[in-house]
Design a protein around this motif. Structure first.
Motif, PDB file in Angstrom:
ATOM      1  N   LEU A 137       0.918  -1.310   0.005  1.00  0.00           N
ATOM      2  CA  LEU A 137       0.018  -0.027  -0.065  1.00  0.00           C
ATOM      3  C   LEU A 137       0.912   1.168  -0.056  1.00  0.00           C
ATOM      4  O   LEU A 137       0.566   2.222  -0.815  1.00  0.00           O
ATOM      5  N   LYS A 138       2.043   1.143   0.696  1.00  0.00           N
ATOM      6  CA  LYS A 138       2.991   2.340   0.721  1.00  0.00           C
ATOM      7  C   LYS A 138       3.200   2.833  -0.644  1.00  0.00           C
ATOM      8  O   LYS A 138       3.515   3.774  -1.146  1.00  0.00           O
ATOM      9  N   LEU A 139       4.037   1.377  -1.174  1.00  0.00           N
ATOM     10  CA  LEU A 139       4.384   1.588  -2.586  1.00  0.00           C
ATOM     11  C   LEU A 139       3.321   2.212  -3.570  1.00  0.00           C
ATOM     12  O   LEU A 139       3.678   2.898  -4.494  1.00  0.00           O
ATOM     13  N   ALA A 140       2.240   1.716  -3.626  1.00  0.00           N
ATOM     14  CA  ALA A 140       1.149   1.892  -4.467  1.00  0.00           C
ATOM     15  C   ALA A 140       0.779   3.684  -4.080  1.00  0.00           C
ATOM     16  O   ALA A 140       0.558   4.296  -5.341  1.00  0.00           O
ATOM     17  N   LYS A 141       0.914   3.874  -2.837  1.00  0.00           N
ATOM     18  CA  LYS A 141       0.734   5.459  -2.749  1.00  0.00           C
ATOM     19  C   LYS A 141       2.047   6.247  -3.365  1.00  0.00           C
ATOM     20  O   LYS A 141       1.507   7.280  -3.847  1.00  0.00           O
ATOM     21  N   TYR A 142       2.834   5.726  -3.196  1.00  0.00           N
ATOM     22  CA  TYR A 142       4.231   6.341  -3.858  1.00  0.00           C
ATOM     23  C   TYR A 142       4.157   6.510  -5.424  1.00  0.00           C
ATOM     24  O   TYR A 142       4.353   7.512  -5.906  1.00  0.00           O
ATOM     25  N   LEU A 143       3.656   5.347  -5.879  1.00  0.00           N
ATOM     26  CA  LEU A 143       3.582   5.398  -7.461  1.00  0.00           C
ATOM     27  C   LEU A 143       2.422   6.047  -7.917  1.00  0.00           C
ATOM     28  O   LEU A 143       2.526   6.664  -9.013  1.00  0.00           O
ATOM     29  N   HIS A 144       1.264   6.266  -7.115  1.00  0.00           N
ATOM     30  CA  HIS A 144       0.170   6.988  -7.541  1.00  0.00           C
ATOM     31  C   HIS A 144      -0.265   7.742  -6.276  1.00  0.00           C
ATOM     32  O   HIS A 144      -1.329   7.442  -5.570  1.00  0.00           O
ATOM     33  N   PRO A 145       0.402   8.855  -5.973  1.00  0.00           N
ATOM     34  CA  PRO A 145       0.150  10.110  -4.906  1.00  0.00           C
ATOM     35  C   PRO A 145      -1.656  10.181  -4.782  1.00  0.00           C
ATOM     36  O   PRO A 145      -1.857  10.184  -3.420  1.00  0.00           O
ATOM     37  N   PRO A 146      -2.178  10.295  -5.558  1.00  0.00           N
ATOM     38  CA  PRO A 146      -3.714  10.707  -5.268  1.00  0.00           C
ATOM     39  C   PRO A 146      -4.460   9.172  -4.800  1.00  0.00           C
ATOM     40  O   PRO A 146      -5.326   9.577  -3.873  1.00  0.00           O
ATOM     41  N   LEU A 147      -3.720   8.141  -4.271  1.00  0.00           N
ATOM     42  CA  LEU A 147      -4.491   7.081  -3.649  1.00  0.00           C
ATOM     43  C   LEU A 147      -4.762   7.578  -2.231  1.00  0.00           C
ATOM     44  O   LEU A 147      -3.888   7.990  -1.609  1.00  0.00           O
ATOM     45  N   PRO A 148      -6.175   7.451  -1.803  1.00  0.00           N
ATOM     46  CA  PRO A 148      -6.426   7.820  -0.367  1.00  0.00           C
ATOM     47  C   PRO A 148      -6.232   6.798   0.834  1.00  0.00           C
ATOM     48  O   PRO A 148      -6.947   6.326   1.443  1.00  0.00           O
ATOM     49  N   PHE A 149      -4.753   6.783   0.669  1.00  0.00           N
ATOM     50  CA  PHE A 149      -4.415   5.744   1.985  1.00  0.00           C
ATOM     51  C   PHE A 149      -3.613   6.720   2.885  1.00  0.00           C
ATOM     52  O   PHE A 149      -2.721   7.199   2.783  1.00  0.00           O
ATOM     53  N   ASN A 150      -4.403   6.325   4.112  1.00  0.00           N
ATOM     54  CA  ASN A 150      -3.572   6.967   5.391  1.00  0.00           C
ATOM     55  C   ASN A 150      -2.842   5.826   6.210  1.00  0.00           C
ATOM     56  O   ASN A 150      -3.456   5.052   6.540  1.00  0.00           O
ATOM     57  N   VAL A 151      -1.539   6.081   6.205  1.00  0.00           N
ATOM     58  CA  VAL A 151      -0.875   4.867   6.818  1.00  0.00           C
ATOM     59  C   VAL A 151      -1.197   4.612   8.177  1.00  0.00           C
ATOM     60  O   VAL A 151      -0.872   3.329   8.792  1.00  0.00           O
ATOM     61  N   GLN A 152      -1.716   5.509   9.013  1.00  0.00           N
ATOM     62  CA  GLN A 152      -1.914   5.213  10.332  1.00  0.00           C
ATOM     63  C   GLN A 152      -3.449   4.671  10.520  1.00  0.00           C
ATOM     64  O   GLN A 152      -3.640   3.659  10.860  1.00  0.00           O
ATOM     65  N   SER A 153      -4.427   5.464  10.183  1.00  0.00           N
ATOM     66  CA  SER A 153      -5.848   5.138  10.247  1.00  0.00           C
ATOM     67  C   SER A 153      -6.210   3.667   9.259  1.00  0.00           C
ATOM     68  O   SER A 153      -7.125   3.028   9.709  1.00  0.00           O
ATOM     69  N   ASP A 154      -5.902   3.831   8.278  1.00  0.00           N
ATOM     70  CA  ASP A 154      -6.219   2.626   7.215  1.00  0.00           C
ATOM     71  C   ASP A 154      -5.720   1.319   7.647  1.00  0.00           C
ATOM     72  O   ASP A 154      -5.984   0.285   6.940  1.00  0.00           O
ATOM     73  N   GLN A 155      -4.855   1.177   8.555  1.00  0.00           N
ATOM     74  CA  GLN A 155      -4.145  -0.274   8.684  1.00  0.00           C
ATOM     75  C   GLN A 155      -5.373  -0.803   9.451  1.00  0.00           C
ATOM     76  O   GLN A 155      -5.135  -2.086   9.692  1.00  0.00           O
ATOM     77  N   VAL A 156      -6.285  -0.326   9.859  1.00  0.00           N
ATOM     78  CA  VAL A 156      -7.583  -1.328  10.559  1.00  0.00           C
ATOM     79  C   VAL A 156      -7.831  -2.159   9.712  1.00  0.00           C
ATOM     80  O   VAL A 156      -8.371  -3.332  10.000  1.00  0.00           O
ATOM     81  N   VAL A 157      -8.042  -2.040   8.135  1.00  0.00           N
ATOM     82  CA  VAL A 157      -8.234  -3.280   7.211  1.00  0.00           C
ATOM     83  C   VAL A 157      -7.288  -4.372   7.408  1.00  0.00           C
ATOM     84  O   VAL A 157      -7.764  -5.695   7.182  1.00  0.00           O
ATOM     85  N   LEU A 158      -6.100  -4.213   7.718  1.00  0.00           N
ATOM     86  CA  LEU A 158      -4.997  -5.239   7.793  1.00  0.00           C
ATOM     87  C   LEU A 158      -5.133  -5.891   9.259  1.00  0.00           C
ATOM     88  O   LEU A 158      -4.992  -7.088   9.380  1.00  0.00           O
ATOM     89  N   ARG A 159      -5.258  -4.906  10.094  1.00  0.00           N
ATOM     90  CA  ARG A 159      -5.421  -5.701  11.516  1.00  0.00           C
ATOM     91  C   ARG A 159      -6.639  -6.278  11.646  1.00  0.00           C
ATOM     92  O   ARG A 159      -6.556  -7.549  12.174  1.00  0.00           O
ATOM     93  N   ALA A 160      -7.753  -6.002  11.066  1.00  0.00           N
ATOM     94  CA  ALA A 160      -9.033  -6.680  11.114  1.00  0.00           C
ATOM     95  C   ALA A 160      -9.025  -8.259  10.388  1.00  0.00           C
ATOM     96  O   ALA A 160      -9.067  -9.195  11.022  1.00  0.00           O
ATOM     97  N   ARG A 161      -7.973  -8.231   9.331  1.00  0.00           N
ATOM     98  CA  ARG A 161      -7.855  -9.549   8.790  1.00  0.00           C
ATOM     99  C   ARG A 161      -6.799 -10.281   9.558  1.00  0.00           C
ATOM    100  O   ARG A 161      -7.083 -11.583   9.685  1.00  0.00           O
ATOM    101  N   ASN A 162      -5.748  -9.736   9.862  1.00  0.00           N
ATOM    102  CA  ASN A 162      -4.696 -10.509  10.601  1.00  0.00           C
ATOM    103  C   ASN A 162      -5.383 -11.221  12.177  1.00  0.00           C
ATOM    104  O   ASN A 162      -5.309 -12.241  12.397  1.00  0.00           O
ATOM    105  N   SER A 163      -6.302 -10.209  12.876  1.00  0.00           N
ATOM    106  CA  SER A 163      -6.857 -10.908  13.992  1.00  0.00           C
ATOM    107  C   SER A 163      -7.956 -11.878  13.496  1.00  0.00           C
ATOM    108  O   SER A 163      -7.863 -12.930  14.371  1.00  0.00           O
ATOM    109  N   ALA A 164      -8.493 -12.007  12.309  1.00  0.00           N
ATOM    110  CA  ALA A 164      -9.418 -13.128  11.953  1.00  0.00           C
ATOM    111  C   ALA A 164      -8.663 -14.221  11.567  1.00  0.00           C
ATOM    112  O   ALA A 164      -8.969 -15.294  11.918  1.00  0.00           O
TER     113      ALA A 164
END
Length: 307
Positions: free
Chosen positions: A87-114
């Protein structure tokens, strides 16, 4: 293949996240994270396949660049970047990508928890699905893929509703916070003449933020127009080497700050994570590189093994 697999998981997450069945909720959480990771990797692959290799793993690069005959490693043994790095690399390659490295990790945290513990928290799952919808839409735009064909007519209606609800809720909270901060500011300067106002504001604006962070970036407060602070996490990249005109070698590591909150020492406005997107704040800030990156740098086990 990456994009099609991501589509399967994205649709499955939308279908199951409101399910009362525990197995369905677990699958929704896993699928939300997988959809984001796979589609991010699909976008990276559309730019350069070799960028998917973890830490420049040689066998993985050979396989990804069509030179699998030069390695004994199998396709299933490839080492690719993790979800967050993708996701960080995708953001670097495409800056308009609406990815917030802090708040958006919830989608990965939920996956890992499950996936690792079989635990699904309803509030976190709903937040994860909302993040998934936003990031998938951003990646679809980067890949020039059509939303209606990717989501399907049924899922698209749900996605649009999820995004509208998320935006409305954030805007409602932000409006209330700004209004309260404006009232506090008006009360603070009430009755002061120009000179007194200047003295008070100068004294308050010099205060440091309450939150201890890797980096604080000065930004104008949207409520009182005084100087506030973006509270940032700093991500330091892998050490790199450059040479000057005389052939002397210098090492450095790039540093990027990712805002996760805003604090104003004057009107006491505080904004968190996705609330920052309601204003024209930068989502990432390039800092001066670390010119002595090897001072505290410890290579991992792969680094020693490769040598």
């Amino acid at each position: 293949m990456l994009a099609l697999s991501a589509r399967h998981h994205a649709r499955q997450a939308i279908e199951l996240f409101a399910n009362d069945d525990q197995d369905g909720l677990t699958q929704a959480a896993v699928s939300a994270g997988c959809a984001v990771e796979l589609l991010a990797k699909a976008f990276i692959a559309s730019v350069e396949h070799a960028l998917l290799a973890e830490r420049g793993d040689r066998d993985t690069i050979l396989i990804l660049t069509g030179n699998a005959n030069l390695t004994t490693a199998r396709i299933a043994e490839m080492k690719t970047v993790g979800a967050l790095e993708a996701l960080k690399l995708a953001k670097y390659l495409h800056p308009p990508l609406p990815f917030n490295v802090q708040s958006d990790q919830v989608v990965l945290r939920a996956r890992n928890s499950a996936a690792h513990m079989g635990i699904v928290l309803p509030d976190e799952l709903r937040a994860a699905v909302a993040v998934m919808c936003r990031l998938v839409d951003g990646l679809l735009a980067a890949l020039s893929l059509k939303r209606n064909e990717y989501w399907g007519s049924h899922a698209l209606k749900v996605v649009d509703e999820i995004l509208d609800i998320a935006k409305s809720e954030v805007r409602r909270i932000v409006a209330a916070k700004v209004s309260a901060a404006e009232r506090r500011f008006a009360g603070l300067v009430s009755g002061l003449d120009a000179a007194g106002r200047a003295v008070v504001l100068a004294a308050l604006s010099r205060r440091s933020p309450y939150t201890i962070a890797d980096h604080n970036e000065p930004q104008e407060c949207p409520a009182c127009e005084q100087q506030g602070w973006l509270i940032c996490h700093v991500d330091e990249g892998q050490p790199e080497v450059e040479y000057d005109d005389d052939g002397n070698q210098y090492s450095f590591a790039p540093r990027t700050a990712y805002p996760s909150a805003f604090e104003c020492p004057v009107c006491e406005l505080e904004l968190e994570e996705e609330e920052l997107a309601e204003f024209d704040y930068p989502m990432e800030i390039e800092l001066e590189p670390n010119r002595d990156p090897y001072l505290n740098y410890e290579p991992d086990e792969d680094w020693f093994r490769d040598r």
